[in-house]
Motif scaffolding. Structure first.
Motif, mmCIF file in Angstrom:
data_model
loop_
_atom_site.group_PDB
_atom_site.id
_atom_site.type_symbol
_atom_site.label_atom_id
_atom_site.label_comp_id
_atom_site.label_asym_id
_atom_site.label_seq_id
_atom_site.Cartn_x
_atom_site.Cartn_y
_atom_site.Cartn_z
ATOM 1 N N GLY A 35 0.846 -1.190 0.000
ATOM 2 C CA GLY A 35 0.000 0.000 0.000
ATOM 3 C C GLY A 35 0.880 1.238 0.000
ATOM 4 O O GLY A 35 2.086 1.158 -0.280
ATOM 5 N N CYS A 36 0.299 2.382 0.316
ATOM 6 C CA CYS A 36 1.085 3.626 0.330
ATOM 7 C C CYS A 36 0.365 4.668 1.174
ATOM 8 O O CYS A 36 -0.853 4.794 1.094
ATOM 9 C CB CYS A 36 1.262 4.142 -1.098
ATOM 10 N N PRO A 37 1.117 5.424 1.979
ATOM 11 C CA PRO A 37 0.454 6.417 2.837
ATOM 12 C C PRO A 37 0.267 7.782 2.166
ATOM 13 O O PRO A 37 -0.289 8.685 2.774
ATOM 14 C CB PRO A 37 1.443 6.544 4.001
ATOM 15 N N MET A 38 0.734 7.950 0.908
ATOM 16 C CA MET A 38 0.821 9.295 0.345
ATOM 17 C C MET A 38 -0.500 9.840 -0.221
ATOM 18 O O MET A 38 -0.628 11.033 -0.460
ATOM 19 C CB MET A 38 1.919 9.364 -0.735
ATOM 20 N N LYS A 39 -1.442 8.946 -0.472
ATOM 21 C CA LYS A 39 -2.805 9.354 -0.851
ATOM 22 C C LYS A 39 -2.919 10.257 -2.082
ATOM 23 O O LYS A 39 -3.766 11.163 -2.118
ATOM 24 C CB LYS A 39 -3.498 10.042 0.336
ATOM 25 N N CYS A 40 -2.075 10.051 -3.085
ATOM 26 C CA CYS A 40 -2.221 10.832 -4.317
ATOM 27 C C CYS A 40 -3.610 10.544 -4.900
ATOM 28 O O CYS A 40 -4.018 9.377 -4.989
ATOM 29 C CB CYS A 40 -1.136 10.464 -5.324
ATOM 30 N N ALA A 41 -4.305 11.604 -5.301
ATOM 31 C CA ALA A 41 -5.716 11.469 -5.680
ATOM 32 C C ALA A 41 -5.925 10.607 -6.923
ATOM 33 O O ALA A 41 -6.979 10.012 -7.098
ATOM 34 C CB ALA A 41 -6.306 12.852 -5.909
ATOM 35 N N PHE A 42 -4.915 10.553 -7.792
ATOM 36 C CA PHE A 42 -5.062 9.836 -9.062
ATOM 37 C C PHE A 42 -4.598 8.388 -8.966
ATOM 38 O O PHE A 42 -4.578 7.666 -9.958
ATOM 39 C CB PHE A 42 -4.239 10.547 -10.152
ATOM 40 N N CYS A 43 -4.170 7.959 -7.766
ATOM 41 C CA CYS A 43 -3.520 6.654 -7.656
ATOM 42 C C CYS A 43 -4.333 5.706 -6.780
ATOM 43 O O CYS A 43 -4.635 6.018 -5.625
ATOM 44 C CB CYS A 43 -2.125 6.841 -7.069
ATOM 45 N N ALA A 44 -4.672 4.564 -7.345
ATOM 46 C CA ALA A 44 -5.484 3.594 -6.608
ATOM 47 C C ALA A 44 -4.731 3.021 -5.408
ATOM 48 O O ALA A 44 -5.332 2.705 -4.385
ATOM 49 C CB ALA A 44 -5.910 2.474 -7.538
ATOM 50 N N THR A 45 -3.404 2.917 -5.523
ATOM 51 C CA THR A 45 -2.622 2.391 -4.396
ATOM 52 C C THR A 45 -2.771 3.311 -3.182
ATOM 53 O O THR A 45 -2.884 2.850 -2.049
ATOM 54 C CB THR A 45 -1.127 2.281 -4.776
ATOM 55 N N GLY A 46 -2.767 4.623 -3.442
ATOM 56 C CA GLY A 46 -2.905 5.598 -2.361
ATOM 57 C C GLY A 46 -4.194 5.402 -1.584
ATOM 58 O O GLY A 46 -4.256 5.644 -0.382
ATOM 59 N N ARG A 47 -5.225 4.942 -2.277
ATOM 60 C CA ARG A 47 -6.516 4.747 -1.614
ATOM 61 C C ARG A 47 -6.517 3.541 -0.680
ATOM 62 O O ARG A 47 -7.363 3.398 0.177
ATOM 63 C CB ARG A 47 -7.623 4.596 -2.667
ATOM 64 N N MET A 106 4.042 0.182 -5.756
ATOM 65 C CA MET A 106 3.363 0.669 -4.551
ATOM 66 C C MET A 106 4.356 1.264 -3.566
ATOM 67 O O MET A 106 5.420 0.690 -3.332
ATOM 68 C CB MET A 106 2.699 -0.509 -3.837
ATOM 69 N N GLY A 107 3.970 2.378 -2.961
ATOM 70 C CA GLY A 107 4.764 2.909 -1.855
ATOM 71 C C GLY A 107 5.651 4.077 -2.221
ATOM 72 O O GLY A 107 5.898 4.353 -3.393
ATOM 73 N N GLU A 108 6.097 4.778 -1.184
ATOM 74 C CA GLU A 108 7.020 5.910 -1.345
ATOM 75 C C GLU A 108 8.398 5.430 -0.870
ATOM 76 O O GLU A 108 8.613 5.243 0.340
ATOM 77 C CB GLU A 108 6.504 7.099 -0.519
HETATM 78 S S1 SF4 Z 1 2.134 4.813 -4.893
HETATM 79 FE FE1 SF4 Z 1 3.083 6.705 -5.697
HETATM 80 S S2 SF4 Z 1 1.439 7.720 -6.833
HETATM 81 FE FE2 SF4 Z 1 0.466 6.173 -5.496
HETATM 82 S S3 SF4 Z 1 -0.125 7.256 -3.594
HETATM 83 FE FE3 SF4 Z 1 1.933 6.388 -3.303
HETATM 84 S S4 SF4 Z 1 3.363 8.033 -3.875
HETATM 85 FE FE4 SF4 Z 1 1.347 8.563 -4.731
#
Ligand code: SF4
Length: 335
Positions: free
Chosen positions: A100-112, A150-152
Motif C-alpha cells: 500500500g502507500c500512505p501518500m494518498k495521491c488522488a489519481f492513484c489507486a494504491t494511495g486509496r 506501490m509505496g514511497e
Molecule cells: S504509490 Fe506513488 S502515486 Fe500512489 S499514492 Fe503512493 S506516492 Fe502517490
C-alpha cells in the motif's frame, strides 16, 4: 521466500561461504538449495529447512509486453510487481517498496489502499528475483529496475538502499546502478540523503503539477513539503551528483493537461538538468485520461520552451499493472 535466517546459519562458516550463497541466490538465481553443489550437504539441508526459496505468487497475468505478479509475503500480505518487456532485450521490473502507500495521491489507486507496512530489503529484491527466474528460463535477464510500484521509497529509505546495493553487487545480481531508478513523490530530506549515497542510481520526481496549489489538490504530500522545498532539495542533488532528473508528469484531462499548466511547467523547469516524462493516465472513476490531441499540444508547448520531453507508453495498461496505479480499476486486496 524467507532468507531472514541466512545470517544466523552462516555464522561460524568460512567467509567465502557468504559469497557463494550470494552468488547462488542473486547471480545464479537458484530456486532450490540443492542446486548449490559448492556448499556442503549438511549446510544445504539446513538452508533448505530454514530459508525457503519458493516465491509464492497468487496470480500472474500476462498481457502483451507486460506481466504482473501478485506476490504473497510471509505474513500473507500481497504486493504487486510488474515486468515490462521493451524492444531490444530491455526487461524492466517495476517494484513496490511498501504494501500500500500512505501518500494518498488522488489519481492513484494504491494511495486509496493506505499503508499496511513497509517492505524489508529481501521482500523488495524478491520481486526482482521472481521475474529474473522466469526470464532466465527464456535465456533473458532483468536489465532495469524501477521503484515506481506501490509505496514511497523515501519513507522506507534504509531498506530500499539495502535492496539497491544487493541488486548492484557485482558478485551477486550485478545490475548497474545506472539501470536502477527511484521515483519519489517529493520528500526533501530523503532526496538530500540520496544525493550523498555516492551511487549512480537515477532519481525521478513524481511532479504531476506545475505549481504547489494544484499539486496540493492531487498530491497531499505537497501540503507538508511544498514544491519549492522539493525543488530546492533537487537542486542540491543535481549540484552534488551532476545527474539528470526525470520529472514524471501525469496527463489528467482538465486537471493537469491544459496549455496554462504546460506554460507554467516550462517556467518551472527551464534551465534544469533533466527531462519530462509525460505519462498517460489510465482512466478511473475519479479522473479522465487526457486525449491524444491535448497531449500533443502540451508536448509542443514544452518543446517550444526547450524542455526535453519523452512520452511513456503506459506499459501494462491491458493488465491493470501500469506503474503508480498498480491497484487501479480491479481493486486488489492486500490481505
Ligand atoms: S504509490 Fe506513488 S502515486 Fe500512489 S499514492 Fe503512493 S506516492 Fe502517490
Amino acid at each position: 521466500m524467507n532468507i531472514s535466517a541466512l545470517k544466523e546459519i552462516l555464522t561460524g562458516q568460512p567467509n567465502y561461504r557468504q559469497q557463494q550463497v550470494e552468488k547462488a541466490l542473486y547471480g545464479d538465481q537458484i530456486e532450490d538449495w540443492s542446486q548449490v553443489i559448492a556448499l556442503p550437504e549438511e549446510l544445504r539441508r539446513r538452508l533448505a529447512e530454514a530459508c525457503p526459496l519458493e516465491i509464492r505468487a497468487d496470480d500472474t497475468i500476462s498481457g502483451g509486453d507486460s506481466r504482473k505478479a501478485l506476490i504473497v509475503l510471509e505474513d500473507g500480505l500481497k504486493i504487486e510487481a510488474v515486468l515490462m518487456m521493451h524492444q531490444g532485450d530491455r526487461n524492466t521490473v517495476c517494484v513496490s517498496s511498501q504494501v500500500g502507500c500512505p501518500m494518498k495521491c488522488a489519481f492513484c489507486a494504491t494511495g486509496r489502499l493506505g499503508l499496511k507496512r513497509s517492505l524489508t530489503a529481501d521482500e523488495i529484491v524478491e520481486q526482482v528475483l521472481y521475474f529474473a527466474r522466469q526470464l532466465k528460463k527464456e535465456h533473458k535477464r532483468v536489465t532495469n529496475v524501477v521503484f515506481m510500484g506501490m509505496g514511497e521509497p523515501m519513507i522506507n529509505y534504509d531498506n530500499v538502499m539495502t535492496a539497491i546495493r544487493t541488486l548492484n553487487n557485482p558478485k551477486g545480481f550485478n545490475l548497474g546502478a545506472r539501470r536502477i531508478s527511484v521515483s519519489t513523490s517529493g520528500i526533501p530530506d530523503g532526496i538530500r540523503k540520496f544525493a550523498r549515497e555516492g551511487l549512480e542510481v537515477n532519481l525521478a520526481l513524481s511532479l504531476h503539477a506545475p505549481n504547489n496549489e494544484l499539486r496540493c489538490k492531487i498530491m497531499p504530500v505537497s501540503t507538508h513539503h511544498s514544491l519549492e522545498s522539493v525543488m530546492e532539495a533537487l537542486a542540491e542533488y543535481v549540484q552534488l551528483t551532476n545527474r539528470k532528473i526525470m520529472f514524471e508528469y501525469i496527463m489528467i484531462k482538465g486537471v493537469t493537461d491544459g496549455p496554462e499548466q504546460a506554460h507554467e511547467l516550462v517556467k518551472l523547469l527551464s534551465g534544469w538538468l533533466g527531462y519530462v516524462n509525460l505519462i498517460n493516465y489510465n482512466q478511473t472513476d475519479v479522473f479522465e485520461s487526457s486525449t491524444r490531441e491535448r497531449i500533443e499540444a502540451f508536448k509542443k508547448i514544452l518543446e517550444d520552451g526547450h524542455i526535453t520531453v519523452v512520452q511513456r507508453y503506459t506499459f501494462g495498461e491491458d493488465i491493470d499493472g501500469a506503474c503508480g496505479q498498480l491497484a487501479a480499476r480491479k481493486e486488489i486486496k492486500l490481505d
